[in-house]
Enzyme design. Structure first.
Site, PDB file in Angstrom:
ATOM      1  CB  SER A   1       5.641  -2.183  11.920  1.00  0.00           C
ATOM      2  OG  SER A   1       5.227  -0.870  12.256  1.00  0.00           O
TER       3      SER A   1
ATOM      4  N   GLY B   1       3.156  -1.308   4.338  1.00  0.00           N
ATOM      5  CA  GLY B   1       3.110   0.126   4.132  1.00  0.00           C
ATOM      6  C   GLY B   1       4.470   0.682   3.765  1.00  0.00           C
ATOM      7  N   GLY B   2       5.190   1.213   4.753  1.00  0.00           N
ATOM      8  CA  GLY B   2       6.448   1.892   4.512  1.00  0.00           C
ATOM      9  C   GLY B   2       7.471   1.080   3.750  1.00  0.00           C
TER      10      GLY B   2
ATOM     11  CG  HIS C   1      -5.571   1.375   5.570  1.00  0.00           C
ATOM     12  ND1 HIS C   1      -5.104   2.297   6.475  1.00  0.00           N
ATOM     13  CD2 HIS C   1      -4.518   0.547   5.297  1.00  0.00           C
ATOM     14  CE1 HIS C   1      -3.836   2.047   6.741  1.00  0.00           C
ATOM     15  NE2 HIS C   1      -3.453   0.995   6.043  1.00  0.00           N
TER      16      HIS C   1
ATOM     17  N   GLY D   1       2.846   1.987  11.190  1.00  0.00           N
ATOM     18  CA  GLY D   1       3.741   3.127  11.112  1.00  0.00           C
ATOM     19  C   GLY D   1       4.409   3.495  12.417  1.00  0.00           C
TER      20      GLY D   1
ATOM     21  CG  ASN E   1      -1.768   1.218   1.354  1.00  0.00           C
ATOM     22  OD1 ASN E   1      -1.918   1.980   0.402  1.00  0.00           O
ATOM     23  ND2 ASN E   1      -2.348   1.417   2.526  1.00  0.00           N
ATOM     24  CD1 TRP E   2       3.244   1.100  -2.957  1.00  0.00           C
ATOM     25  CD2 TRP E   2       3.310   2.353  -4.808  1.00  0.00           C
ATOM     26  NE1 TRP E   2       3.917   0.388  -3.916  1.00  0.00           N
ATOM     27  CE2 TRP E   2       3.972   1.133  -5.072  1.00  0.00           C
ATOM     28  CE3 TRP E   2       3.210   3.303  -5.826  1.00  0.00           C
ATOM     29  CZ2 TRP E   2       4.545   0.839  -6.309  1.00  0.00           C
ATOM     30  CZ3 TRP E   2       3.780   3.013  -7.066  1.00  0.00           C
ATOM     31  CH2 TRP E   2       4.438   1.800  -7.298  1.00  0.00           C
ATOM     32  CE  LYS E   3      -0.075   3.081   4.936  1.00  0.00           C
ATOM     33  NZ  LYS E   3       0.139   3.209   6.391  1.00  0.00           N
TER      34      LYS E   3
ATOM     35  CD  GLU F   1      -2.851   5.252   6.986  1.00  0.00           C
ATOM     36  OE1 GLU F   1      -1.774   4.909   7.503  1.00  0.00           O
ATOM     37  OE2 GLU F   1      -3.016   5.374   5.753  1.00  0.00           O
TER      38      GLU F   1
ATOM     39  CD  GLU G   1      -3.278  -2.674   7.563  1.00  0.00           C
ATOM     40  OE1 GLU G   1      -2.178  -2.587   7.021  1.00  0.00           O
ATOM     41  OE2 GLU G   1      -4.167  -1.821   7.425  1.00  0.00           O
TER      42      GLU G   1
END
Length: 251
Positions: free
Chosen positions: A214, A235-236, A96, A174, A10-12, A98, A168
């Site tokens: 993470s 994610g990151g 998600h 994050g 997921n590049w967000k 977020e 998640e």
């Protein structure tokens, strides 16, 4: 039962056209096409079309980071399933944390998105997870049960073939914190048992449940060794070709 693993990135709200295409190219080169796993990337909507061309014939799947339940209309800021298909996407991330925490999407809206994705033949990646406060107060399972039940309301057993669930824990997204492999396995097993109760054993056995929060090269192998963890929503680490490549090629 052997389920095909799914590693999703997921590049967000990261990457513009040039660096997004470069990242996608690197991901495609990192994926060796093993039959026991699939790779999905979800770029920003603005570059989905170009990225889909860059990775054509690589075996990598493209997904949207959200999706509306209508094909068109007065829904400013939304992206329809037909628009995603037209841009080359075959999947969508839905619910998600977020979207829930920052933008106020509730279970009812998320359910509409899930059913919309299914109706238009997109793979629906339904995200669920508890906050730190909910975990520390002992409400993890009740929160997850509510999110799963409401998120899958009116979804049939046959339609579950188009659903992936991503667990998640909000407290691990994050933050650098990761649920231990034991915590993750316990929660995944709970979700699978819940699906068996909602549908039937066969549906639960076929369902892929991903872990997100993470996920890194240093913990992917132990997570994937757990019997009820079928992949990862990253994610990151998905923004770095080397890191995501190691996660894709977990051992």
């Amino acid at each position: 039962m052997q389920r095909k693993a799914l590693i999703a990135g997921n590049w967000k709200m990261h990457t513009t056209l040039v660096d997004g295409c470069a990242l996608a190219t690197g991901v495609a080169k990192s994926f060796d096409g093993k039959d026991d796993r699939e790779v999905l990337i979800a770029p920003p909507f603005t570059i989905v079309s170009e990225v889909s061309h860059v990775i054509k014939d690589s075996g990598v799947i493209i997904g949207g980071q959200n999706v509306c339940w209508e094909t068109s209309g007065a829904f400013t800021g939304e992206i329809s399933p037909t628009m995603l298909h037209d841009a080359g996407a075959t999947a969508a991330i839905i619910g998600h944390s977020e979207r829930r925490q920052i933008f106020g999407e509730n279970d009812e809206m998320i359910n509409k998105r899930v059913r919309g994705a299914i109706k238009f033949k997109l793979l629906a990646v339904l995200c669920v997870g508890e906050t730190l406060e909910e975990r520390e107060s002992g409400n993890t399972f009740s929160v997850l049960e509510t999110q799963v039940r409401k998120g899958l309301d009116q979804v049939t057993a046959e339609e579950m073939k188009q659903v992936v669930i991503a667990y998640e824990p909000v407290w691990a997204i994050g933050t650098g914190k990761t649920a231990s492999k034991e915590q993750a396995q316990e929660t995944h097993a709970f979700i699978r048992g819940l699906i068996e109760n909602l549908f039937e054993k066969g549906v639960a056995e076929e369902l892929r449940i991903l872990y997100g929060g993470s996920v890194k090269p240093v913990n992917i192998d132990e997570l994937m060794a757990q019997p009820d963890i079928d992949g990862a929503l990253v994610g990151g680490a998905a923004l770095d070709v080397e890191s995501f490549g190691r996660i894709i090629n977990f051992k």
